[in-house]
Motif scaffolding. Sequence first.
Motif: not given
Length: 416
Positions: A15-18, A58-63, A386-391, A404-405
């Motif tokens: 996952v990614l975190v800003p 694999a490239e992260a697809a969730h933020l 916390l939220l998870i985005f398709d990004a 988001p979920k």
Amino acid sequence: MNLAHMSELLILENVLVPSSMIANTHGFGGTRVADCVHGDLVMRDGRAVALQPSAGTAEAAHLITPRLTECHVHLDKCHTISRMEGVGGDLAAAIEAQHRDRALWTEDDLRQRAERGLQELITAGCGVVRSHLDWSPDPATGMAPLAWHVLRELAADYKDRISLELAPLVDTTELIDPTRAKALRKEIANGGGALGVFVFNQPNRREAIRAAVRVAEKFGLALDFHVDEGLHSGLDGLEMIADILIETGFQGSVLCGHACSLINVSGDPLDALIEKIARSGLTVASLPTSNLYLQGRRTGTPDRRGITRIQELRDAGVPVVVGTDNVRDAFCPLGRHDPRKSLEIAALAAHLDPPFGDYLPMITTEAQKALGHSPTTVDGAVIEDLLIFDAASTSDWLTGTTAPKPLTDILTGDLT
């Protein structure tokens, strides 16, 4: 995406975190990817505690972000445009059109529309929202307006899903009349709301601002001003507010929405004014949708942007947040309740360049502080916050259209 279970740990892979959403960037871990960090999110005892190196390639697809904060909406007015005819014009025209619509405001009507707006905010991922509502007491009884009671009921009904704070929006005359001010502050204090004040070009505005600060100080209320909502000269309410805050040393949270006329000031006078605003401790809320729609109206296409000086304020250390303001009413006939969409519009209108993760605090941590809350960052946050985005990037995140979920949905198998 896989969720691995390791004794008391939960690990969410890849996952990614800003970076702007992490308080301790050095201690939290992860691999830097542009304005984010990448890795496997480690959760211990229901809290996010670290990012560890990801085993996958694999490239992260969730933020991952904290829940969003909506600092400024009007749930009493929303979703009324479809029953209005011939609406369009400046701020004065919108006020008049919305006033005419009040004849249709019944308890059922208010609840249906406000609940629709609240559901939109929940879907957008909001954990906290502040809604203004027009404060026009019943002239016969002096009782609080119907919208106050309806929105307080909604706040109670939805308290387990979203925190709805209310800010009665009063004119300056309500604050300098002792009898009316007493009834007002008692009602607001009992409701635990913020005190909202409309400051434009009223001759008594300085006196009213002082009265608002006194009331807020006495009852422990936050202050939330609609101020200088116009582009013509002579609007100086923001400077008045800053002067009075500095003079009184008021320590509560103060949010000043709109501040459109700040765009009229430049050069040394602008620098001096912004320096004063910074010393006062107030936060400015940019409300791009309604301001872009209403301000700078002339014949043909407008050539001035109805938006405050976001970049100059931020460069001087003034906290700036973004709010959605009006949705599908006389003040803004389009839109939806979604802070992410509002931030996207602000970025376009104010030329806010990438990396977009730098602006995420304007609808999360800075917005929380503007409403008087402690900010929630990803590190240390409980999973429910916390939220998870398709990004796959903050640009994906900002322009995304999928909702988001909650991160807790992973634990119940709802994430696909």
